[in-house]
Design a protein around this motif. Structure first.
Motif, PDB file in Angstrom:
ATOM      1  N   UNK A   1      37.959  20.968  18.007  1.00  0.00           N
ATOM      2  CA  UNK A   1      38.895  20.937  19.134  1.00  0.00           C
ATOM      3  C   UNK A   1      38.504  19.818  20.099  1.00  0.00           C
ATOM      4  N   UNK A   2      39.478  19.293  20.788  1.00  0.00           N
ATOM      5  CA  UNK A   2      39.248  18.209  21.742  1.00  0.00           C
ATOM      6  C   UNK A   2      38.721  18.796  23.053  1.00  0.00           C
ATOM      7  N   UNK A   3      37.399  18.973  23.129  1.00  0.00           N
ATOM      8  CA  UNK A   3      36.803  19.592  24.302  1.00  0.00           C
ATOM      9  C   UNK A   3      36.915  18.710  25.543  1.00  0.00           C
ATOM     10  N   UNK A   4      37.113  17.404  25.371  1.00  0.00           N
ATOM     11  CA  UNK A   4      37.306  16.550  26.540  1.00  0.00           C
ATOM     12  C   UNK A   4      38.591  16.913  27.272  1.00  0.00           C
ATOM     13  N   UNK A   5      39.596  17.367  26.512  1.00  0.00           N
ATOM     14  CA  UNK A   5      40.846  17.830  27.111  1.00  0.00           C
ATOM     15  C   UNK A   5      40.665  19.194  27.764  1.00  0.00           C
TER      16      UNK A   5
END
Length: 250
Positions: A25-29
């Motif tokens: 998952x895109x944890x930066x988002x």
């Protein structure tokens, strides 16, 4: 379909042996939010494993709220026998395993789910607003409920001075409708049929055959549309427009 904060769609990896994994998952988002809203527009039971993995992955790092617009298995809310199922009881066990702070559904079908899942809450806010919008925009003068359950469920918050018609249907042991009568007469003006779910549409087609359509146009609102037999059968029966919680169905 599963989304997070209406931004990130969750698509698990499906392995050759049929198992799946939610990861990458895109944890930066996600890092910009303290609470994550997981919206689950149920399409199949295979998504249950995705939901379970997703909540395990994120639940220790974020406050999670799970929104399920229409509660799966809500119609299977009767006691278990060899002739009937209590699928909601089994589904509730699954929901109680999830690492979430709260679960919200916009349409529970009945109050049985609330008694089985302590974290579950009913929020009819979007349903209430959608119905008010449809009624206002289409000059609705008649509200038509397929049965007493639908009438009691929606009239509890739908404070609208309209002419009310009520359907009375009989089903056989397989759940097939064997008869349907409508109590009440249409007054001049447009009408709205209101219910929680549309599967094949037999209930609404049966209603149409029992209504005098000379009084005005007839529309349909259901919170959740499965439309397993498509929508042409509903339009061909005389329904002018169809709405769900997601908007108008063309």
């Amino acid at each position: 379909m599963i989304t997070i904060n209406n931004v990130l769609e969750v698509k698990p990896t499906i392995f050759p042996d049929g198992t799946q994994q939610v990861w990458n998952l895109d944890f930066s988002t996600l890092s910009a939010w303290k609470e994550l809203i997981i919206t689950w527009d149920y399409e199949s039971d295979s998504e249950m494993m995705s939901i379970l993995q997703l909540c395990d992955l994120l639940g220790d790092s974020y406050d999670l709220c799970l929104i399920i617009p229409f509660l799966p298995y809500a119609r299977q809310d009767k006691e278990i026998t060899n002739q009937t199922t209590f699928g909601l009881h089994s589904f509730a066990k699954f929901l109680n395993l999830l690492n979430v702070k709260r679960i919200i559904s916009e349409d529970l079908h009945s109050d049985v789910g609330l008694s089985l899942v302590p974290k579950l809450r009913n929020s009819d806010f979007s349903v209430r607003n959608k119905l008010a919008e449809i009624i206002k925009d289409n000059n609705i003068k008649n509200l038509i409920f397929p049965d007493k359950g639908a009438r009691d469920r929606y009239m509890e918050f739908l404070k609208y001075p309209a002419n009310i018609l009520l359907g009375e249907k009989t089903r056989d042991s397989l759940g097939i409708i064997t008869s349907l009568e409508v109590r009440g007469e249409l007054v001049s003006g447009n009408s709205l049929i209101v219910d929680d779910i549309c599967d094949g549409g037999a209930t609404f087609i049966g209603l149409m055959s029992n209504l005098d359509r000379s009084a005005g146009d007839i529309y349909l609102y259901v919170t959740h549309g499965i439309f397993s037999k498509g929508t042409d059968c509903l339009f061909n029966a005389g329904i002018k427009r169809i709405f769900t919680h997601k908007g108008e169905v063309k």
